[in-house]
Motif scaffolding. Structure first.
Motif, PDB file in Angstrom:
ATOM      1  N   ARG A 128       0.832  -1.212   0.000  1.00  0.00           N
ATOM      2  CA  ARG A 128       0.000   0.000   0.000  1.00  0.00           C
ATOM      3  C   ARG A 128       0.860   1.253   0.000  1.00  0.00           C
ATOM      4  NH1 ARG A 128      -5.374   1.353   3.652  1.00  0.00           N
ATOM      5  NH2 ARG A 128      -5.889   3.263   2.525  1.00  0.00           N
ATOM      6  N   LYS A 129       1.922   1.248   0.791  1.00  0.00           N
ATOM      7  CA  LYS A 129       2.797   2.419   0.860  1.00  0.00           C
ATOM      8  C   LYS A 129       3.417   2.712  -0.496  1.00  0.00           C
ATOM      9  CE  LYS A 129       6.898   4.239   3.191  1.00  0.00           C
ATOM     10  NZ  LYS A 129       7.945   3.982   4.216  1.00  0.00           N
ATOM     11  N   PHE A 130       3.898   1.684  -1.193  1.00  0.00           N
ATOM     12  CA  PHE A 130       4.522   1.894  -2.502  1.00  0.00           C
ATOM     13  C   PHE A 130       3.526   2.502  -3.486  1.00  0.00           C
ATOM     14  CE2 PHE A 130       8.229  -1.410  -2.382  1.00  0.00           C
ATOM     15  CZ  PHE A 130       8.787  -0.706  -1.336  1.00  0.00           C
ATOM     16  N   VAL A 131       2.311   1.952  -3.506  1.00  0.00           N
ATOM     17  CA  VAL A 131       1.301   2.439  -4.455  1.00  0.00           C
ATOM     18  C   VAL A 131       0.909   3.878  -4.135  1.00  0.00           C
ATOM     19  CG1 VAL A 131      -1.068   2.139  -5.277  1.00  0.00           C
ATOM     20  CG2 VAL A 131       0.415   0.147  -4.997  1.00  0.00           C
ATOM     21  N   GLU A 132       0.588   4.146  -2.888  1.00  0.00           N
ATOM     22  CA  GLU A 132       0.125   5.484  -2.534  1.00  0.00           C
ATOM     23  C   GLU A 132       1.246   6.517  -2.615  1.00  0.00           C
ATOM     24  OE1 GLU A 132      -3.654   4.282   0.315  1.00  0.00           O
ATOM     25  OE2 GLU A 132      -1.803   4.995   1.267  1.00  0.00           O
ATOM     26  N   SER A 133       2.470   6.098  -2.337  1.00  0.00           N
ATOM     27  CA  SER A 133       3.602   7.023  -2.484  1.00  0.00           C
ATOM     28  C   SER A 133       3.837   7.358  -3.948  1.00  0.00           C
ATOM     29  CB  SER A 133       4.870   6.412  -1.879  1.00  0.00           C
ATOM     30  OG  SER A 133       4.739   6.217  -0.490  1.00  0.00           O
ATOM     31  N   ALA A 134       3.640   6.359  -4.834  1.00  0.00           N
ATOM     32  CA  ALA A 134       3.784   6.602  -6.269  1.00  0.00           C
ATOM     33  C   ALA A 134       2.721   7.582  -6.754  1.00  0.00           C
ATOM     34  CB  ALA A 134       3.690   5.289  -7.041  1.00  0.00           C
ATOM     35  N   VAL A 135       1.504   7.415  -6.260  1.00  0.00           N
ATOM     36  CA  VAL A 135       0.426   8.337  -6.625  1.00  0.00           C
ATOM     37  C   VAL A 135       0.769   9.755  -6.168  1.00  0.00           C
ATOM     38  CG1 VAL A 135      -1.986   8.969  -6.187  1.00  0.00           C
ATOM     39  CG2 VAL A 135      -1.383   6.583  -6.648  1.00  0.00           C
ATOM     40  N   ALA A 136       1.227   9.877  -4.930  1.00  0.00           N
ATOM     41  CA  ALA A 136       1.538  11.197  -4.382  1.00  0.00           C
ATOM     42  C   ALA A 136       2.692  11.862  -5.131  1.00  0.00           C
ATOM     43  CB  ALA A 136       1.882  11.074  -2.896  1.00  0.00           C
ATOM     44  N   TYR A 137       3.715  11.075  -5.480  1.00  0.00           N
ATOM     45  CA  TYR A 137       4.864  11.638  -6.202  1.00  0.00           C
ATOM     46  C   TYR A 137       4.432  12.154  -7.572  1.00  0.00           C
ATOM     47  CZ  TYR A 137       9.341  11.938  -8.653  1.00  0.00           C
ATOM     48  OH  TYR A 137      10.415  12.384  -9.386  1.00  0.00           O
ATOM     49  N   ALA A 138       3.687  11.333  -8.316  1.00  0.00           N
ATOM     50  CA  ALA A 138       3.257  11.750  -9.650  1.00  0.00           C
ATOM     51  C   ALA A 138       2.323  12.956  -9.579  1.00  0.00           C
ATOM     52  CB  ALA A 138       2.576  10.586 -10.363  1.00  0.00           C
ATOM     53  N   GLN A 139       1.428  12.959  -8.594  1.00  0.00           N
ATOM     54  CA  GLN A 139       0.514  14.095  -8.463  1.00  0.00           C
ATOM     55  C   GLN A 139       1.270  15.383  -8.152  1.00  0.00           C
ATOM     56  OE1 GLN A 139      -2.329  12.594  -5.538  1.00  0.00           O
ATOM     57  NE2 GLN A 139      -3.844  12.248  -7.153  1.00  0.00           N
ATOM     58  N   SER A 140       2.377  15.273  -7.419  1.00  0.00           N
ATOM     59  CA  SER A 140       3.173  16.472  -7.130  1.00  0.00           C
ATOM     60  C   SER A 140       3.789  17.048  -8.398  1.00  0.00           C
ATOM     61  CB  SER A 140       4.279  16.142  -6.120  1.00  0.00           C
ATOM     62  OG  SER A 140       5.333  15.390  -6.716  1.00  0.00           O
ATOM     63  N   LEU A 141       3.885  16.201  -9.441  1.00  0.00           N
ATOM     64  CA  LEU A 141       4.424  16.647 -10.729  1.00  0.00           C
ATOM     65  C   LEU A 141       3.328  16.997 -11.727  1.00  0.00           C
ATOM     66  CD1 LEU A 141       7.239  13.945 -11.110  1.00  0.00           C
ATOM     67  CD2 LEU A 141       7.529  16.338 -10.419  1.00  0.00           C
ATOM     68  N   GLY A 142       2.071  16.821 -11.309  1.00  0.00           N
ATOM     69  CA  GLY A 142       0.959  17.167 -12.184  1.00  0.00           C
ATOM     70  C   GLY A 142       0.358  16.007 -12.941  1.00  0.00           C
ATOM     71  N   PHE A 143       0.666  14.753 -12.530  1.00  0.00           N
ATOM     72  CA  PHE A 143       0.174  13.583 -13.249  1.00  0.00           C
ATOM     73  C   PHE A 143      -0.760  12.768 -12.363  1.00  0.00           C
ATOM     74  CE2 PHE A 143       4.560  14.345 -14.848  1.00  0.00           C
ATOM     75  CZ  PHE A 143       4.197  14.839 -16.105  1.00  0.00           C
ATOM     76  N   PRO A 144      -2.021  12.637 -12.740  1.00  0.00           N
ATOM     77  CA  PRO A 144      -2.962  11.847 -11.940  1.00  0.00           C
ATOM     78  C   PRO A 144      -2.730  10.355 -12.155  1.00  0.00           C
ATOM     79  CG  PRO A 144      -4.030  12.617 -13.930  1.00  0.00           C
ATOM     80  CD  PRO A 144      -2.657  13.240 -13.930  1.00  0.00           C
ATOM     81  N   PRO A 145      -3.183   9.516 -11.231  1.00  0.00           N
ATOM     82  CA  PRO A 145      -3.056   8.065 -11.431  1.00  0.00           C
ATOM     83  C   PRO A 145      -4.024   7.574 -12.504  1.00  0.00           C
ATOM     84  CG  PRO A 145      -4.341   8.510  -9.463  1.00  0.00           C
ATOM     85  CD  PRO A 145      -3.830   9.842  -9.950  1.00  0.00           C
ATOM     86  N   HIS A 146      -3.795   6.354 -12.974  1.00  0.00           N
ATOM     87  CA  HIS A 146      -4.718   5.723 -13.919  1.00  0.00           C
ATOM     88  C   HIS A 146      -6.143   5.784 -13.339  1.00  0.00           C
ATOM     89  CE1 HIS A 146      -6.729   2.468 -16.124  1.00  0.00           C
ATOM     90  NE2 HIS A 146      -5.808   2.628 -17.049  1.00  0.00           N
ATOM     91  N   PRO A 147      -7.157   6.039 -14.177  1.00  0.00           N
ATOM     92  CA  PRO A 147      -8.529   6.188 -13.658  1.00  0.00           C
ATOM     93  C   PRO A 147      -9.010   5.014 -12.818  1.00  0.00           C
ATOM     94  CG  PRO A 147      -8.419   6.900 -15.949  1.00  0.00           C
ATOM     95  CD  PRO A 147      -7.084   6.300 -15.636  1.00  0.00           C
ATOM     96  N   ASP A 148      -8.587   3.789 -13.138  1.00  0.00           N
ATOM     97  CA  ASP A 148      -9.051   2.619 -12.395  1.00  0.00           C
ATOM     98  C   ASP A 148      -8.451   2.526 -10.994  1.00  0.00           C
ATOM     99  OD1 ASP A 148     -10.679   1.865 -14.458  1.00  0.00           O
ATOM    100  OD2 ASP A 148      -9.311   0.358 -15.273  1.00  0.00           O
ATOM    101  N   TYR A 149      -7.477   3.382 -10.703  1.00  0.00           N
ATOM    102  CA  TYR A 149      -6.908   3.382  -9.349  1.00  0.00           C
ATOM    103  C   TYR A 149      -7.979   3.693  -8.314  1.00  0.00           C
ATOM    104  CZ  TYR A 149      -4.569   5.186  -5.197  1.00  0.00           C
ATOM    105  OH  TYR A 149      -4.195   5.414  -3.898  1.00  0.00           O
ATOM    106  N   GLN A 150      -8.921   4.557  -8.669  1.00  0.00           N
ATOM    107  CA  GLN A 150      -9.925   5.004  -7.706  1.00  0.00           C
ATOM    108  C   GLN A 150     -10.804   3.853  -7.222  1.00  0.00           C
ATOM    109  OE1 GLN A 150      -9.633   7.851  -6.370  1.00  0.00           O
ATOM    110  NE2 GLN A 150      -8.081   8.569  -7.826  1.00  0.00           N
ATOM    111  N   LYS A 151     -11.021   2.835  -8.059  1.00  0.00           N
ATOM    112  CA  LYS A 151     -11.804   1.685  -7.597  1.00  0.00           C
ATOM    113  C   LYS A 151     -10.901   0.593  -7.034  1.00  0.00           C
ATOM    114  CE  LYS A 151     -12.093  -0.443 -12.227  1.00  0.00           C
ATOM    115  NZ  LYS A 151     -13.000  -0.804 -13.338  1.00  0.00           N
ATOM    116  N   ALA A 152      -9.690   0.465  -7.563  1.00  0.00           N
ATOM    117  CA  ALA A 152      -8.788  -0.596  -7.100  1.00  0.00           C
ATOM    118  C   ALA A 152      -8.301  -0.344  -5.679  1.00  0.00           C
ATOM    119  CB  ALA A 152      -7.596  -0.721  -8.046  1.00  0.00           C
TER     120      ALA A 152
END
Length: 251
Positions: free
Chosen positions: A123-147
């Motif tokens: 969980r930490k790896f996934v959520e940290s990856a999301v946070a890092y990319a979002q800090s650069l302006g990139f949202p996660p894949h749309p299916d992340y919200q349900k996964a």
């Protein structure tokens, strides 16, 4: 003794009402989305929590979390993580039969080196990856919200492993074989805005027979590199070899 017709009719109506309720419940269960199913699955035991070694070795790899359901099926999520820049690039979220899950696990193990990690680390790896990319302006894949519902109450703070993001302290964009020049231009423009000039690097996949970058992606500081396309990562290129051409750009 004759049966009262009214009682017979009442019993018939009761049986029909029960059948309708059962049909309604079956339709409702069938129509429950994957996100809702994974949210329900989150209370059941974790039977798989692992990462492919490519995530450390090449900067892009899979993080998996799977839970066993009471009916023998498995709630499965696979997150394709680009720890260098884009975060969660792709997601597989589904309910599989136990047999299908075991088959998938064997096939994955034959293609990748798998490292088991704690659910908290996954969980930490996934959520940290999301946070890092979002800090650069990139949202996660749309299916992340349900996964993401499959994580349930797993506490990422309990994880002891760290995952480095970027390369040499900077975002490092690696284009895929299906990334169009227009998409690459948008990503580079976003990095220029969020990371700042001179604070990000990139490699562009050109494909066979292409010797230069399109207008808008060219730079005075470019180096021609050899490139490997790893088909096991859904066509994402994740390393170096002598098969393809790529251009490295440093901004």
């Amino acid at each position: 003794m004759a049966v009262d017709p009214r009682k017979r009719q009442k019993k018939k109506e009761l049986r029909e009402a029960k059948r309708k309720l059962k049909r309604h419940q079956l339709v409702k269960a069938k129509n429950v989305g994957v996100g809702e199913q994974l949210a329900l699955a989150a209370k059941y035991p974790v039977i798989g929590s692992w990462v492919t070694a490519d995530l450390w070795d090449r900067g892009m790899g899979y993080v998996c979390l799977a839970r066993a359901l009471p009916n023998g099926s498995v709630g499965l999520t696979l997150f394709l993580i680009d720890r260098l820049c884009l975060g969660v690039k792709d997601v597989i979220a589904e309910i599989k039969s136990g047999f299908a899950y075991e088959t998938h696990l064997r096939e994955t193990g034959s293609r990748f080196t798998i490292t088991e990690v704690s659910p908290a680390t996954a969980r930490k790896f996934v959520e940290s990856a999301v946070a890092y990319a979002q800090s650069l302006g990139f949202p996660p894949h749309p299916d992340y919200q349900k996964a993401k519902f499959i994580f349930g109450d797993i506490n990422p703070a309990e994880a002891t492993e760290e995952l480095e993001f970027g390369k040499n302290g900077q975002p490092f964009f690696i284009s895929g074989p299906y990334d169009t020049p227009q998409r690459c231009q948008r990503i580079m423009a976003t990095l220029a805005r969020t990371a700042g000039p001179g604070k990000y690097d990139a490699i562009f996949h050109l494909g066979k027979g292409v010797s230069h970058l399109p207008d808008g992606l060219q730079s005075e500081s470019m180096e021609l590199l050899d490139w490997e396309v790893d088909e096991d990562l859904d066509g994402e290129e994740v390393g170096l070899s002598e098969d393809e051409d790529a251009v490295e750009r440093k901004d």
